[in-house]
Design a protein around this motif. Structure first.
Motif, PDB file in Angstrom:
ATOM      1  N   THR A   1       0.103  -2.933   6.580  1.00  0.00           N
ATOM      2  CA  THR A   1      -0.426  -1.724   5.947  1.00  0.00           C
ATOM      3  C   THR A   1       0.569  -0.577   5.921  1.00  0.00           C
ATOM      4  O   THR A   1       0.496   0.290   5.060  1.00  0.00           O
ATOM      5  CB  THR A   1      -1.669  -1.222   6.702  1.00  0.00           C
ATOM      6  OG1 THR A   1      -1.304  -0.942   8.068  1.00  0.00           O
ATOM      7  CG2 THR A   1      -2.806  -2.230   6.651  1.00  0.00           C
ATOM      8  N   ASN A   2       1.494  -0.530   6.918  1.00  0.00           N
ATOM      9  CA  ASN A   2       2.337   0.649   7.135  1.00  0.00           C
ATOM     10  C   ASN A   2       1.485   1.890   7.371  1.00  0.00           C
ATOM     11  O   ASN A   2       1.860   2.999   6.972  1.00  0.00           O
ATOM     12  CB  ASN A   2       3.297   0.890   5.966  1.00  0.00           C
ATOM     13  CG  ASN A   2       4.379   1.910   6.277  1.00  0.00           C
ATOM     14  OD1 ASN A   2       4.721   2.133   7.429  1.00  0.00           O
ATOM     15  ND2 ASN A   2       4.923   2.540   5.251  1.00  0.00           N
TER      16      ASN A   2
ATOM     17  N   THR B   1       0.831  -1.199   0.000  1.00  0.00           N
ATOM     18  CA  THR B   1       0.000   0.000   0.000  1.00  0.00           C
ATOM     19  C   THR B   1       0.869   1.254   0.000  1.00  0.00           C
ATOM     20  O   THR B   1       0.524   2.266  -0.620  1.00  0.00           O
ATOM     21  CB  THR B   1      -0.931   0.010   1.226  1.00  0.00           C
ATOM     22  OG1 THR B   1      -1.587  -1.248   1.325  1.00  0.00           O
ATOM     23  CG2 THR B   1      -1.971   1.104   1.108  1.00  0.00           C
ATOM     24  N   SER B   2       2.013   1.194   0.683  1.00  0.00           N
ATOM     25  CA  SER B   2       2.933   2.327   0.707  1.00  0.00           C
ATOM     26  C   SER B   2       3.578   2.558  -0.645  1.00  0.00           C
ATOM     27  O   SER B   2       3.768   3.701  -1.065  1.00  0.00           O
ATOM     28  CB  SER B   2       4.040   2.091   1.743  1.00  0.00           C
ATOM     29  OG  SER B   2       3.887   2.953   2.833  1.00  0.00           O
TER      30      SER B   2
ATOM     31  N   GLY C   1       1.543   6.077   3.767  1.00  0.00           N
ATOM     32  CA  GLY C   1       0.599   4.960   3.737  1.00  0.00           C
ATOM     33  C   GLY C   1      -0.639   5.244   4.555  1.00  0.00           C
ATOM     34  O   GLY C   1      -0.933   4.516   5.493  1.00  0.00           O
TER      35      GLY C   1
END
Length: 421
Positions: free
Chosen positions: A324-325, A297-298, A331
C-alpha cells in the motif's frame, strides 16, 4: 489423538500458494478445490478433503467455520508501509489536485519534513494511539503481516522512538510488524546545508544504535532528486549491512536514476516503486534475485505517470510484491484490495499475479519463508473471503471481501458480509 482447535470447511477452494515466482501465477497459487483447513496450536495441521480427515480430528471443542462456498487464502502481507507517523498533509493533497507536483511541494518546504515536525513532537504514546486504528483497518482488509518503516524522525532519538513504537505495536494488536530503519528518507531541516554531517549521523550513530538494540531487520534509502544519491545510498547501506541490516531501496519513483541497477549491485532484498525503471534495471533485478515491490496506490495518489511496468518485471522473471505504501504524503490509504485492482488495471498484472504479489511474493520480499502460503506446519494466517474466486478481488475494485481473518490460529476479525458470486 489431539483434536483440531479450528476447522474451515465448505470452501469453493483453498489457495495454498505453495508455488514459486518462476511458475505461471495460476499454477503458483496451487488451488485445492473444496478443501478444508485444520488448525492446531496456531499452525496449519491439515489441508485437503474433509472426508480424508483422520478419525478424531474434529471433537466437541473444535470450532468449525463454514466458508459457505467461498474461498480461503493466506493472510495478506503488506511489504511496504510507513504506518507510524503523526500529523496529516491534506493541504498538500489539495495542492496536487490544483497541479503542484510532489517535488515542487517538497522544494517549497512541504513533503516529508512536514511529517517529521509532527512526529518529532509526538510522544511514543501519541504515535501508538494514532497507529492503532490504521493497523486495525489493515487487519480488517485481511492483512496479517506488515512491514513498517521509520524515517519521520531523522534524528537518533526520534528514529529510535519510532522503531520502539513499531516494536510495541506488534505486541499490542494482531498484525505482525516487520521493522525497517529509514533514517535516509530525507535530509532534515537542521542539516539542509550540512548533508555530510547528517550522513555521518546515520552511519556512525543511528545505524549502530538500532542494530545494537535489535530494533530493525532492514535498512532502506530513498534514492531520488531532492533525497539521496546512489553514492550516498551505497555508504549508508554498506554500513547497515555490516551491522546485519539487509538493504532495501526506494528507487526510480519520480525519475529514472539507475536505482534498480543499484539495488541489484547491493544485493538488496527489494527495489520499491520502480515507476521509471529501465529495461537494463529490470534485467539486473532478475539476475540478482531482487524482489520488485509495486505500490500503485501511490502512483494514483500522486497523480503521476507511468505506473511501474509490472508486466515487464514478471515476464523477466522478477518476483513481484504488492504493497500500500501507507503514509501521509504519497499514499494515505490502508486499502490493499485497491492496490490489487490497480496492479491489474495499471501495472499489467493478471489477477493471479496480483494475488501472489500480495501474499507469497510479499512474504518472500521480507524473508518470511513460512508466510504468505497455507502449508502444514506453517503459522495459520488465513482469510475467508466473501466471494468464491480470487479473481473477484481486483474486479470488485477497492472493496473489502475479507469476512473472517485468522492470525496464528486465532480468529481476530469476524465480519458479517453479503456473499458474492
Amino acid at each position: 489423538m489431539e483434536t483440531l482447535e479450528l476447522l474451515i470447511r465448505n470452501t469453493s477452494e483453498v489457495l495454498t500458494v505453495e508455488g514459486s515466482p518462476q511458475q505461471p501465477a495460476e499454477q503458483a497459487l496451487t488451488p485445492q478445490p473444496n478443501a478444508c483447513v485444520g488448525v492446531r496450536r496456531g499452525k496449519v495441521w491439515y489441508v485437503g478433503s474433509e472426508g480424508a480427515l483422520p478419525p478424531g480430528a474434529v471433537g466437541p471443542s473444535t470450532r468449525v467455520l463454514d466458508a459457505h462456498g467461498q474461498f480461503v487464502g493466506p493472510g495478506f502481507v503488506d511489504p511496504h508501509t510507513h504506518a507510524v507517523f503523526a500529523g496529516e498533509r491534506a493541504a498538500e493533497f489539495d495542492l496536487r489536485c490544483q497541479g503542484a507536483t510532489y517535488l515542487q511541494i517538497a522544494q517549497a518546504g512541504g513533503g516529508i519534513v512536514n511529517t517529521v515536525r509532527a512526529t518529532r513532537f509526538a510522544s511514543e504514546e501519541d504515535l501508538i494511539r494514532l497507529a492503532l486504528p490504521r493497523l486495525q483497518l489493515m487487519l480488517e482488509y485481511g492483512v496479517t503481516t506488515a512491514e513498517v518503516k521509520s524515517g519521520y524522525g531523522l534524528s537518533l532519538q526520534d528514529e529510535l522512538k519510532m522503531l520502539r513504537v513499531v516494536q510495541r505495536l506488534s505486541a499490542l494488536q494482531p498484525v505482525e510488524l516487520v521493522p525497517t530503519l529509514m533514517c535516509a528518507h530525507a535530509v532534515p531541516e537542521e542539516y539542509r546545508e550540512w548533508r555530510e554531517p547528517y550522513l555521518d549521523l546515520c552511519i556512525q550513530e543511528i545505524i549502530p544504535a538500532v542494530a545494537e538494540q535489535g530494533l530493525a531487520r532492514f535498512c532502506d534509502v530513498f534514492v531520488e532528486q531532492g533525497a539521496f544519491t546512489p553514492s550516498e545510498a551505497r555508504r549508508v547501506l554498506g554500513a547497515a549491512q555490516k551491522r546485519g541490516l539487509r538493504p532495501r531501496l526506494h528507487v526510480d519513483q519520480l525519475t529514472s536514476g539507475g536505482g534498480a541497477e543499484l539495488a541489484a549491485e547491493l544485493g538488496a532484498a527489494t527495489a520499491d516503486h520502480l515507476e521509471h525503471v529501465s529495461d537494463a534495471g529490470i534485467q539486473a533485478l532478475a539476475q540478482a534475485g531482487v524482489t520488485a515491490v509495486l505500490v500503485p496506490t501511490s502512483t494514483l495518489f500522486l497523480r503521476v505517470r507511468p505506473y511501474a511496468p509490472g508486466r515487464k518485471l514478471r515476464d523477466a522473471g522478477v518476483n513481484v510484491a504488492l504493497g500500500t505504501n501507507l503514509n501521509p504524503g504519497s499514499g494515505m490509504s490502508e486499502n490493499l484490495p485497491l492496490a490489487l485492482g490497480l496492479a491489474c488495471l495499471e501495472n499489467g498484472l493478471t489477477a493471479a499475479e496480483a494475488y501472489w504479489a500480495a501474499t507469497r511474493g510479499a512474504a518472500l520480499a521480507l524473508g518470511l519463508n513460512t508466510y504468505g502460503r497455507i502449508t502444514v506446519g506453517d503459522p495459520a494466517n488465513l482469510v475467508i473471503f466473501s466471494c468464491s474466486n480470487y479473481r473477484h478481488l481486483p474486479y470488485h475494485l477497492g472493496i473489502n471481501h475479507a469476512r473472517i481473518v485468522i492470525k496464528d490460529g486465532h480468529v481476530v476479525i469476524e465480519q458479517e458480509k453479503a456473499l458474492c458470486a
